[in-house]
Design an enzyme around this catalytic site. Structure first.
Site, PDB file in Angstrom:
ATOM      1  N   ASP A 111     -10.606  90.941 -38.707  1.00  0.00           N
ATOM      2  CA  ASP A 111     -11.478  90.625 -37.562  1.00  0.00           C
ATOM      3  C   ASP A 111     -10.787  90.820 -36.223  1.00  0.00           C
ATOM      4  OD1 ASP A 111      -9.729  88.384 -37.877  1.00  0.00           O
ATOM      5  OD2 ASP A 111     -11.105  87.186 -36.667  1.00  0.00           O
ATOM      6  N   ASP A 130      -8.275  88.961 -44.677  1.00  0.00           N
ATOM      7  CA  ASP A 130      -7.659  88.044 -43.733  1.00  0.00           C
ATOM      8  C   ASP A 130      -8.340  86.690 -43.951  1.00  0.00           C
ATOM      9  OD1 ASP A 130      -6.353  87.010 -41.405  1.00  0.00           O
ATOM     10  OD2 ASP A 130      -8.128  87.488 -40.218  1.00  0.00           O
ATOM     11  N   ASP A 139      -8.293  83.552 -41.338  1.00  0.00           N
ATOM     12  CA  ASP A 139      -8.855  82.976 -40.111  1.00  0.00           C
ATOM     13  C   ASP A 139      -9.834  83.943 -39.455  1.00  0.00           C
ATOM     14  OD1 ASP A 139      -7.387  80.344 -39.565  1.00  0.00           O
ATOM     15  OD2 ASP A 139      -5.731  81.699 -40.025  1.00  0.00           O
TER      16      ASP A 139
END
Length: 236
Positions: free
Chosen positions: A185, A25, A27
């Site tokens: 996250d 990922d 961000d």
């Protein structure tokens, strides 16, 4: 779910469960873009005499796609006077960019990318953000050349938690989903990776550490605390 540190057997490359690709990922995983977004909105709220959201409320309320529009709607509701929305967004963006420019690549990531290259593992990105934004930041922090494929939201591609981005990233890297490891996250990102058939490592940041990341196969506090080799052993 394993928490890092549990013993796992290293599986040979012939095993169907061997990790053959890494997909990150963007961000919050590669760059902590989440904290500057949170902090810049908090500053705007203070300027308008409003109590900023707590980290917990922010994470809970805005863990999805509404981070762009929801904070403005909440502010407009609470201020009680007509606000110039474009002016607010311009100020927020300018302040957020200042904060983001100070952010360094997240700890341990360069070591992971170096180890992936040494192991000849293809590496990709699957992000719900725009391609222009992701590539610009990858170039700015000097790691763009580590990635073999960068998949981002575009017309006809559903953002996470839909599995589209991860399926497309696997295709671009030439691996089946069960041969790829996602690094995420947030619950939305983990859901997207799992729905696409990938195994998933969760590495939360300040904003997402309060969320439920239990659907990941492995949870670590930081990439700097564990090697790629150790995580591959755990998920295999």
């Amino acid at each position: 779910m394993h928490h890092a540190g549990m013993a796992g057997d290293v599986v040979s490359a012939r095993s169907p469960t061997a990790v053959r690709a890494l997909i990150f990922d963007f961000d919050g995983v590669i760059l902590d873009t989440e904290t500057p977004l949170f902090e810049s909105w908090a500053e705007i709220y203070r300027q308008y005499g409003c109590q900023p959201l707590t980290v917990e409320d922010w994470a809970r309320e805005l863990g999805g796609k509404d981070r762009g529009s929801a904070p403005l709607a909440i502010l407009a509701e609470n201020v009680g006077i007509e606000i110039d929305r474009q002016k607010v967004l311009r100020a927020r963006r300018a302040y957020g960019q200042q904060l983001l420019a100070r952010e360094a690549i997240r700890p341990g990531l360069v070591e992971w990318l170096t180890e992936a290259r040494r192991r000849r593992l293809p590496v990709g990105i699957a992000s719900s953000s725009s391609l222009l934004y992701v590539v610009r930041h990858l170039r700015r922090i000097g790691i763009y050349e580590y990635f073999d494929a960068v998949l981002c939201c575009a017309p006809g591609i559903e953002p996470k938690p839909a599995p589209d981005l991860y399926r497309l990233a696997c295709e671009a890297l030439g691996v089946k989903p069960d041969g790829a490891l996602a690094v995420e996250d947030s619950p939305n990102g983990i859901a997207a990776a799992r729905a696409a058939g990938l195994r998933c490592l969760a590495v939360p940041n300040r904003i997402t550490e309060n969320l439920d990341l239990s659907q990941a196969n492995v949870l670590v506090d930081s990439l700097s605390g564990i090697t790629l080799e150790a995580v591959i052993a755990l998920v295999s």
